[in-house]
Structures are given as structure tokens and as C-alpha cells.
Design an enzyme around this catalytic site. Structure first.
Site, PDB file in Angstrom:
ATOM      1  CG  ASP A   1      12.552  19.695 -39.924  1.00 44.02           C
ATOM      2  OD1 ASP A   1      11.752  18.873 -40.139  1.00 44.02           O
ATOM      3  OD2 ASP A   1      13.152  20.340 -39.379  1.00 44.02           O
ATOM      4  CD  GLU A   2      15.048  14.860 -40.026  1.00 45.66           C
ATOM      5  OE1 GLU A   2      16.264  14.850 -40.046  1.00 45.66           O
ATOM      6  OE2 GLU A   2      14.218  14.882 -38.857  1.00 45.66           O
TER       7      GLU A   2
ATOM      8  CG  ASP B   1      17.850  18.780 -40.248  1.00 49.53           C
ATOM      9  OD1 ASP B   1      16.840  19.052 -40.342  1.00 49.53           O
ATOM     10  OD2 ASP B   1      18.523  18.380 -39.016  1.00 49.53           O
TER      11      ASP B   1
END
Length: 381
Positions: free
Chosen positions: A128-129, A34
Site C-alpha cells: 500500500d505504499e 500511501d
């Protein structure tokens, strides 16, 4: 670079494989990687004047909602999905920055190339993860913690950004672990520690348990994972329907969901249960606008464009209605989603009973040619 790892999860194998066969792993090795305050960190990276200052991506001082907040802004209680006016009241020096999704997507592509150096079993959740299954990895590295460290170091070298990681034997606990040492750290929840970790965890902090469900659990006397574990499967299914089985399993630290590299998301939506019933159409429209803005931000983050919008209305007697409309081409911008959702909501008024819940969902996703996507990015508010 910080590298705070609280435990190491080694390798455990079943010892009864047939001659010449690769033993099957008893314990999967799952990472949840993350990025830390991703959108805001990209903006601070690219604009030195923003570094060390409270930054909010999205919205403005007068309207909209926050899409992302820097850690400096979070110290004032500014978080994603917070109305911009509220964010400004909490942090008068807050700097609003217009999102640059084309940049966020480009950086995300760099990060995914780094993931691919270690495993093909990558399940992106957003820009983003992502989950990674590194049980069998390309470098034959035995320790998942070592892989997580290598990935985070490489991300820093390539992008200049920090990432945190959670390491565990299942997706749920890997997700929870990635928050334990943020920012710029990593943590492990081992198979022996998993059930107790869940038992000690407040249900409000369970990934996937929203405020309304947490409040319902608390009314039923369920405050922690240990309280949840004490409830029978029948009890949980009675009160939470299909989710009851999931809560029963996860309260015991059991999550058998595989990492799905080719998972296609069929819809993106959100909903909210209100503390007081809504009767006024203007209040309902304002709440629906807030939800639609949140959905659009998720669509933007995932690069998803849909043709179908659905509005969900649940009344105070728990009767539920939905209104949907499918248009010829994918929604080009956030305002188009808001307008279409508002039109669908208008169709349920006037009402004779209060509204306790509203929801907005976008579905019917379709691929968009790069030249069309570039045009649509220019239409973002």
C-alpha cells in the site's frame, strides 16, 4: 476529491552544464504515495455493509492482533498491531474481518501499473505504499505536485480507493509529508522548509525512530529535531552507533538515499524493549507470539516467504544472544512462524537474568510458484 496541497515544489537546475548536455537537477522530486487505511478500505469497498463502521482486518475478538483499522475504528484508538482484545475493549462495536491478501495484492498490482505510467523509478515498501522518483518523468511534467494529483486521481478511478501523497526533495521528508493531510490529501515539504520542519518535529514522530529509541533520546535531552541537531556527530555515534550518522544528517534535513526500484529486502523483523524485565517463560512466549504475528503480517503484505527464523534476546545487562533455524522450504503460515520462534526461545531458558528485549526476524526469502502461494494463503489463520 480532496486535494489539499500546502506548497508547490518547482524545478531547480544547475546552470553550468556543458553544451548539448541535459542539466542535472539540483533538487530531486520524490513522492511517497500511501493508500489510506488500505486493507480496511478494500473491505469497505467490497462490502457496503461495512461502510461507515469501525472495521479491523485480522485477529478476532478473542485472539490475535489488528492488521489494519478503518478510520472509524481509529477514532476509538484502534490501530494496527494492537491486540484484538484491547481493540474490542476500546471499540465494543468493532467488526473483525478476515484478511484477503490475494485481493490486496491484485489491487496493489493495479496501483503499481499507475505508477509505471509516470516513472520506472518506483520503490515499493509494501502493498500500500511506495516511493517514486519523478525528477525525470515520462510525461515531462514539471511540477511534482501535479504528478501526485494525477496519480491519486487515477488510483481513485481504477480502484475506488483513496491515496495520500507526500512530495519532497528526499525520501525521509516525502514520507513525513504523506501523513500531513491524511486521509485523501497531499502535502509538500520544500528544500527551503525541510530543515525547519525537521527541527520542529518531535523525535517520537521521526519515521524509523521507535518507542525505545525515542525514550533513549529523551533521556539524553533530545525531544525535537532541533535538539538532535545540537548534538555532535561523535556524541550521536557514541550513543546510537551506526544510526548516529543517520540522525546527524536527517536532523539537518539531509537524506541522499536514492529511490531503488530493484531493492530486494533481505529480512523482515521486529523487536520490542519492555518496561520491566521478563523472567517468566510464559510471559516471554506471549510477547514473542505477538512479535511473530506482526512479522507474519508484514510478510503477507509483501508477499514474502522465508526459510530462516531468528530470535533475538537481550538481557538486562545488555548481553545479547540470537538463535536461528533454517528449514527446507519457506514457512507456509503464521502458526509455523510462531511455533518455530517459540522453539528457539525455549533454547535460552532457564535464564539467570531478566530479558529486556525480544525480537523475531524472518529471512532467506524465496520465490513461490502461484499454485503454491494459493495453497499457502488458505493456511492463514
Amino acid at each position: 476529491m480532496a486535494n489539499r496541497t500546502i506548497e508547490t515544489m518547482g524545478e531547480s537546475r544547475v546552470g553550468n552544464a556543458g553544451a548539448g548536455e541535459e542539466p542535472e537537477p539540483r533538487v530531486r522530486k520524490i513522492l511517497h504515495v500511501d493508500m489510506d487505511a488500505y486493507y480496511a478500505s478494500v473491505e469497505q469497498r467490497d462490502n457496503p455493509e461495512l461502510r461507515g463502521k469501525p472495521v479491523a482486518v485480522g485477529g478476532s475478538a478473542a485472539r490475535g492482533v489488528v492488521a489494519a483499522a478503518s478510520y472509524e475504528a481509529r477514532a476509538f484508538g484502534v490501530w494496527s498491531a494492537l491486540p484484538s482484545m484491547t481493540a474490542k475493549r476500546r471499540c465494543p462495536d468493532l467488526i473483525f474481518v478476515k484478511p484477503r491478501f490475494e485481493v490486496y495484492r491484485a489491487v496493489s498490482a493495479q496501483i503499481r501499473k499507475i505508477f509505471a505510467e509516470h516513472t520506472d523509478r518506483v520503490e515499493p515498501l509494501s502493498l500500500d505504499e511506495a516511493y517514486l522518483d519523478v525528477t525525470h518523468n515520462k510525461q515531462n511534467i514539471r511540477l511534482a505536485t501535479e504528478i501526485a494529483t494525477l496519480i491519486r486521481t487515477r488510483i481513485k478511478e481504477v480502484t475506488g480507493l483513496n491515496a495520500s501523497a507526500g512530495i519532497s526533495y528526499c525520501k525521509f521528508l516525502a514520507k513525513m509529508a504523506s501523513d500531513l493531510n491524511k486521509p485523501n490529501g497531499q502535502a509538500v515539504i520544500t528544500p527551503t522548509r525541510g530543515p525547519q520542519f525537521v527541527a520542529d518535529l518531535p523525535v517520537r514522530k521521526f519515521h524509523g525512530v521507535g518507542p525505545a529509541t525515542a525514550a533513549k533520546m529523551e533521556r539524553l535531552g533530545i525531544l525535537t529535531g532541533a535538539d538532535l541537531r545540537e548534538k555532535s556527530l561523535d556524541f550521536l555515534q557514541q550513543h546510537f552507533r551506526k544510526s548516529g550518522s543517520w540522525y546527524y544528517q536527517i536532523s539537518r534535513g539531509i537524506d541522499e538515499r536514492p529511490v531503488q526500484p530493484n531493492r530486494e529486502r533481505k529480512s523482515i523483523g521486529t523487536e520490542d524493549t519492555f518496561p520491566e524485565d521478563i523472567y517468566d517463560i510464559k510471559i516471554a512466549q506471549a510477547e514473542l507470539k505477538r512479535l511473530a504475528q506482526k512479522v507474519w503480517q508484514t510478510c503477507e503484505a509483501k508477499g514474502s516467504r522465508g526459510r530462516t527464523v531468528t530470535v533475538k534476546v537481550k538481557y538486562n545487562d545488555f548481553q545479547q544472544v540470537t538463535r536461528s533455524r533454517t528449514i527446507a522450504e519457506a514457512l507456509p503460515g503464521g502458526n509455523d512462524l510462531i511455533d518455530l520462534a517459540a522453539t528457539l526461545l525455549d533454547g535460552v531458558f532457564p535464564i539467570s537474568k531478566g530479558i529486556r528485549l525480544l525480537g523475531v526476524t524472518v529471512s532467506g526469502f524465496q520465490a513461490i510458484p502461484p499454485e503454491r502461494e494459493e495453497l499457502q494463503l488458505r493456511l492463514i489463520d
